[in-house]
Design an enzyme around this catalytic site. Structure first.
Site, PDB file in Angstrom:
ATOM      1  N   LYS A 100       6.302 -23.001  -9.250  1.00  0.00           N
ATOM      2  CA  LYS A 100       5.988 -21.664  -8.743  1.00  0.00           C
ATOM      3  C   LYS A 100       6.950 -20.717  -9.441  1.00  0.00           C
ATOM      4  CE  LYS A 100       6.226 -18.621  -4.715  1.00  0.00           C
ATOM      5  NZ  LYS A 100       6.663 -18.465  -3.302  1.00  0.00           N
TER       6      LYS A 100
ATOM      7  N   TYR B 255      10.292 -24.496  -7.588  1.00  0.00           N
ATOM      8  CA  TYR B 255      10.205 -23.086  -7.183  1.00  0.00           C
ATOM      9  C   TYR B 255      11.357 -22.339  -7.846  1.00  0.00           C
ATOM     10  CZ  TYR B 255      10.017 -19.153  -3.756  1.00  0.00           C
ATOM     11  OH  TYR B 255       9.946 -17.932  -3.127  1.00  0.00           O
TER      12      TYR B 255
ATOM     13  N   THR C 202      10.189 -18.906   1.451  1.00  0.00           N
ATOM     14  CA  THR C 202      10.993 -17.688   1.600  1.00  0.00           C
ATOM     15  C   THR C 202      10.365 -16.743   2.614  1.00  0.00           C
ATOM     16  OG1 THR C 202      11.687 -17.854  -0.707  1.00  0.00           O
ATOM     17  CG2 THR C 202      11.978 -15.721   0.373  1.00  0.00           C
ATOM     18  N   THR C 203       9.054 -16.538   2.500  1.00  0.00           N
ATOM     19  CA  THR C 203       8.338 -15.615   3.383  1.00  0.00           C
ATOM     20  C   THR C 203       8.357 -16.092   4.829  1.00  0.00           C
ATOM     21  OG1 THR C 203       6.915 -15.115   1.495  1.00  0.00           O
ATOM     22  CG2 THR C 203       6.174 -14.326   3.633  1.00  0.00           C
TER      23      THR C 203
ATOM     24  N   TYR D 146      23.217 -20.560  -3.904  1.00  0.00           N
ATOM     25  CA  TYR D 146      24.636 -20.313  -3.648  1.00  0.00           C
ATOM     26  C   TYR D 146      25.570 -21.189  -4.471  1.00  0.00           C
ATOM     27  CZ  TYR D 146      29.053 -19.174  -1.490  1.00  0.00           C
ATOM     28  OH  TYR D 146      30.351 -18.772  -1.306  1.00  0.00           O
TER      29      TYR D 146
ATOM     30  N   ILE E  35       0.795 -18.293  -5.179  1.00  0.00           N
ATOM     31  CA  ILE E  35       1.348 -18.410  -3.829  1.00  0.00           C
ATOM     32  C   ILE E  35       1.757 -17.002  -3.447  1.00  0.00           C
ATOM     33  CG2 ILE E  35       3.181 -19.358  -2.384  1.00  0.00           C
ATOM     34  CD1 ILE E  35       3.115 -21.875  -4.049  1.00  0.00           C
TER      35      ILE E  35
ATOM     36  N   ARG F 123      16.700 -14.604  -6.004  1.00  0.00           N
ATOM     37  CA  ARG F 123      17.125 -15.054  -4.681  1.00  0.00           C
ATOM     38  C   ARG F 123      18.279 -16.054  -4.753  1.00  0.00           C
ATOM     39  NH1 ARG F 123      14.989 -13.437   0.557  1.00  0.00           N
ATOM     40  NH2 ARG F 123      13.040 -12.372   0.104  1.00  0.00           N
TER      41      ARG F 123
END
Length: 298
Positions: free
Chosen positions: A166, A137, A47-48, A111, A207, A142
């Site tokens: 995560k 994850y 994501t980052t 989505y 993380i 999100r």
């Protein structure tokens, strides 16, 4: 056969851009700085790393650079390999395996909001496609979908190379729930503000977003916690609280890239639309809080 374990301080790398393109030299420098400051693993194109707006070629190139820079250093590469299409996630995972990544991190499909059975089948197919440790994850804020505790444990039991998750829900109760029911799970903190609580509850590592800027702080915090020196770990976690909070004053990675630019660690402050620069007010807030910390340069 025992499962592989990921542990320690890991950085969710930003992706530096210059003139609209991937800044390959800048990216390599950032990874070298992470290695020099005690980080145990780097995580490209999560994501980052703005994975949602990189091209597939850029995504793959980020993995290649990370593997090349980390070669023979002892620092692992946990490659981002997630998609809302299972076949795309499988393709990225296979690329990561072929190019020397040590593990993959795969976000829940976003989505399309799959059911728990759909999530199970997605990750089962992904795990079967590569001989690499797979870290789930979970980031429902999100993705609009959460992997339930039952589904995580089911995947852990049914897939030899699915090693854990995560956890970025921000819900410490979820982490307690997971480890109470399956203490062998590799639970990794994905929420900087609660790194210490997750580690002290039996988490194996973090993380981190903030460790892009302050890798040495994050490395020390994590090592102290894993060595059961919890008071020392908590002191660092408390010290980092202000910077951890301001790193989410706007959508990640907007604040962390701004902080890296202010610190002189990236040459230009660029994002891929629809991400854009932070507001002037938040930029000032970030700059003010950064003054509380000793930020190591190159």
């Amino acid at each position: 056969m025992e499962k592989a374990v990921l542990s320690g301080a890991m950085t969710a790398l930003i992706t530096p851009l210059k003139n609209g393109a991937l800044d390959e030299n800048g990216y390599a420098k950032l990874i070298k700085r992470q290695i020099e400051n005690g980080i145990n693993a780097v995580v490209p194109v999560g994501t980052t790393g703005e994975s949602a707006t990189l091209t597939h070629d850029e995504h793959r190139r980020c993995i290649e650079i990370a593997v090349d820079v980390c070669k023979n250093t002892g620092v692992k590469v946990v490659a981002g390999a997630g998609s809302n299409a299972t076949h795309e996630a499988v393709g990225l995972a296979k690329f990561a395996k072929e190019h020397g990544a040590d593990a993959i991190l795969s976000v829940t499909p976003y989505y399309n909001k799959p059911t728990q059975e759909g999530l199970y089948l997605h990750y089962k197919e992904l795990a079967a496609s590569v001989d690499l440790p797979v870290l789930l994850y979970n980031v429902p804020g999100r993705c609009g979908v959460e992997i339930s505790t039952d589904t995580i444990i089911r995947l852990f039991n049914d897939c030899q190379n699915i090693i854990g998750v995560k956890e970025a829900s921000g819900n410490i109760d979820k982490c307690v729930d997971l480890l109470a029911h399956e203490p062998r799970l590799c639970v990794i903190s994905g929420e900087d503000a609660i790194n210490y609580p997750i580690l002290s509850n039996g988490g194996k590592g973090v993380i981190s977003v903030t460790s892009n800027l302050l890798p040495d702080y994050t490395a020390k915090l994590t090592k102290f916690a894993l060595d059961n020196e919890f008071l020392k770990a908590k002191a660092i976690n408390d010290d980092l609280y202000n910077i951890n909070k301001v790193m989410f004053c706007e959508s990640n990675p907007i604040p962390i890239k701004a902080a890296m630019f202010i610190a002189g660690l990236i040459d230009s402050l660029e994002y891929r639309l629809p991400l854009c620069k932070p507001s002037k007010e938040n930029l000032l807030k970030i700059e003010k809080i950064m003054k509380q910390y000793d930020i190591k340069g190159f």
